[in-house]
Design an enzyme around this catalytic site. Sequence first.
Site, PDB file in Angstrom:
ATOM      1  N   HIS A  38       0.043  12.388   0.865  1.00 27.65           N
ATOM      2  CA  HIS A  38      -0.732  11.239   0.593  1.00 27.65           C
ATOM      3  C   HIS A  38      -0.886  10.452   1.773  1.00 27.65           C
ATOM      4  CE1 HIS A  38      -2.492   7.949  -1.628  1.00 27.65           C
ATOM      5  NE2 HIS A  38      -1.451   7.084  -1.602  1.00 27.65           N
ATOM      6  N   GLY A  89      10.111  -2.115 -10.395  1.00 26.59           N
ATOM      7  CA  GLY A  89       9.407  -2.818  -9.623  1.00 26.59           C
ATOM      8  C   GLY A  89       8.484  -3.728 -10.384  1.00 26.59           C
ATOM      9  N   ALA A  90       8.436  -4.998 -10.525  1.00 24.60           N
ATOM     10  CA  ALA A  90       7.563  -5.762 -11.065  1.00 24.60           C
ATOM     11  C   ALA A  90       6.489  -6.507 -10.385  1.00 24.60           C
ATOM     12  CB  ALA A  90       8.607  -6.663 -12.091  1.00 24.60           C
ATOM     13  N   GLY A  91       6.293  -5.834  -9.217  1.00 23.01           N
ATOM     14  CA  GLY A  91       5.195  -6.432  -8.328  1.00 23.01           C
ATOM     15  C   GLY A  91       3.592  -6.059  -8.706  1.00 23.01           C
ATOM     16  N   VAL A 121       1.694  -3.261  -8.368  1.00 24.96           N
ATOM     17  CA  VAL A 121       1.703  -2.051  -9.302  1.00 24.96           C
ATOM     18  C   VAL A 121       2.499  -1.678 -10.359  1.00 24.96           C
ATOM     19  CG1 VAL A 121       1.924   0.471  -8.988  1.00 24.96           C
ATOM     20  CG2 VAL A 121       1.275  -0.763  -7.097  1.00 24.96           C
ATOM     21  N   THR A 136       5.979   4.788  -5.017  1.00 20.65           N
ATOM     22  CA  THR A 136       6.534   4.213  -3.700  1.00 20.65           C
ATOM     23  C   THR A 136       6.214   4.901  -2.461  1.00 20.65           C
ATOM     24  OG1 THR A 136       8.273   2.833  -4.825  1.00 20.65           O
ATOM     25  CG2 THR A 136       8.278   2.950  -2.222  1.00 20.65           C
ATOM     26  N   ARG A 188     -10.682   8.420  -5.527  1.00 17.99           N
ATOM     27  CA  ARG A 188     -11.426   7.779  -4.440  1.00 17.99           C
ATOM     28  C   ARG A 188     -12.434   8.550  -4.106  1.00 17.99           C
ATOM     29  NH1 ARG A 188      -6.028   5.035  -1.722  1.00 17.99           N
ATOM     30  NH2 ARG A 188      -6.184   3.063  -2.776  1.00 17.99           N
ATOM     31  N   ARG A 248       1.572   4.390   6.496  1.00 22.74           N
ATOM     32  CA  ARG A 248       2.460   4.754   5.338  1.00 22.74           C
ATOM     33  C   ARG A 248       3.824   5.072   5.988  1.00 22.74           C
ATOM     34  NH1 ARG A 248      -2.350   6.714   3.025  1.00 22.74           N
ATOM     35  NH2 ARG A 248      -2.777   5.637   0.880  1.00 22.74           N
ATOM     36  N   ASN A 265      11.385   1.563   2.827  1.00 22.38           N
ATOM     37  CA  ASN A 265      11.149   1.670   1.495  1.00 22.38           C
ATOM     38  C   ASN A 265      12.388   2.941   0.946  1.00 22.38           C
ATOM     39  OD1 ASN A 265       9.488  -0.071   0.783  1.00 22.38           O
ATOM     40  ND2 ASN A 265       7.866   1.280   0.665  1.00 22.38           N
TER      41      ASN A 265
END
Length: 325
Positions: free
Chosen positions: A178, A12-14, A16, A122, A154, A91, A98
């Site tokens: 998550h 995945g080269a998006g 993230v 993911t 966070r 999510r 996904n």
Amino acid sequence: MKPFSYKISVIGAGAVGATLAQRLFEYGLADVVLVDILKDLARGKALDLMDAASITRTEKSIIGTDDYEDISGSDIVVITAGFPRKPGMSREDLISKNALIVKDVAAKISQSAPKAIVIVVTNPLDVMTYLALKTTGFDKTKVMGMAGVLDGSRFITLIAEELKIRRSLVKTFVMGSHGDTMVPVISKTTVEGKPLSSVLSAEKIEGIVRRTCDRGAEIVSLLGTGSAYYSPSASALRMIRAIMDDCGEIVTASAYLEGEYGLSDICMGVPCRLDSRGVVEVVEFELSEQEKAAFSKSAKVVEGSIELLRARHLIHQQTVKDGAG
Ligand code: APR
């Protein structure tokens, strides 16, 4: 055994994946392979990073590709392929979209990089980690998900902001799924070594916990398109460093449970001892009654998602191998 020099593939080269590749490459941590179904996107980003290498002073290599042969021999593979959340989307809404991607990617990893440690990024994270584990058929020590490090960071950020203190003075663990049911472990959260509950009122803590849970959605709505990527990529890097350092550090990760915390056949965020072999131990903390209840509520959400994938025949039961080999 700990490799002399690491090869890390990022699927995945998006947002993230590319940011993680940049961090790995620019810190000179590993030779990086950036894979995307959009070959030219991966190639373009890899070339762009390579063009900065003489400035950022790294001698490592980076390539972009859509060919899984290129990931062979990887020590670690990070899965970031998939759709991010859209405003108003939970999510859980992402599951069906996904799952098909993660299943396809995991099958290719098991073919091309059968010895790799897999870190899933993911979303929805815990069920995607479970799917990757079942699809690869890898040892349970070798497949983990990134979430607790991010949620913990966070939580720390918001506590430090509230108390107007340095973030490095706050220590915490955030367990569970998550998502909206994450479980910040208040009993293990300290500020300069003092329990959080001795420096903040229960009401303030509850407010910060709520804001921590909502932080991902807050960022999604501000960005307009896409979801958080600086902090998720930094969190994945944190886990990679723990693996590479090989010190048995305890870091929260989504891991396969077989009786730990009273749960079986599920992946959930728990404190894990990480070294170059992967998750070598799920560390069992003593939780308060309230935390136990929150953890089991969180598990119900993940169990529901796993059921959904089973109903759609996306998960085929495989024997998960035991041991840290
Ligand atoms: N194989 C390889 N790459 C794929 C595939 C596939 N089958 N399907 C999609 N991709 C790629 C897309 O082409 C895209 O470049 O995955 C990339 C995803 O990038 P972004 O859309 O920018 O999403 P990103 O913000 O990186 O988030 C990816 O990480 O944090 C999670 O919730 C987030 O699930 C999301 C994932």
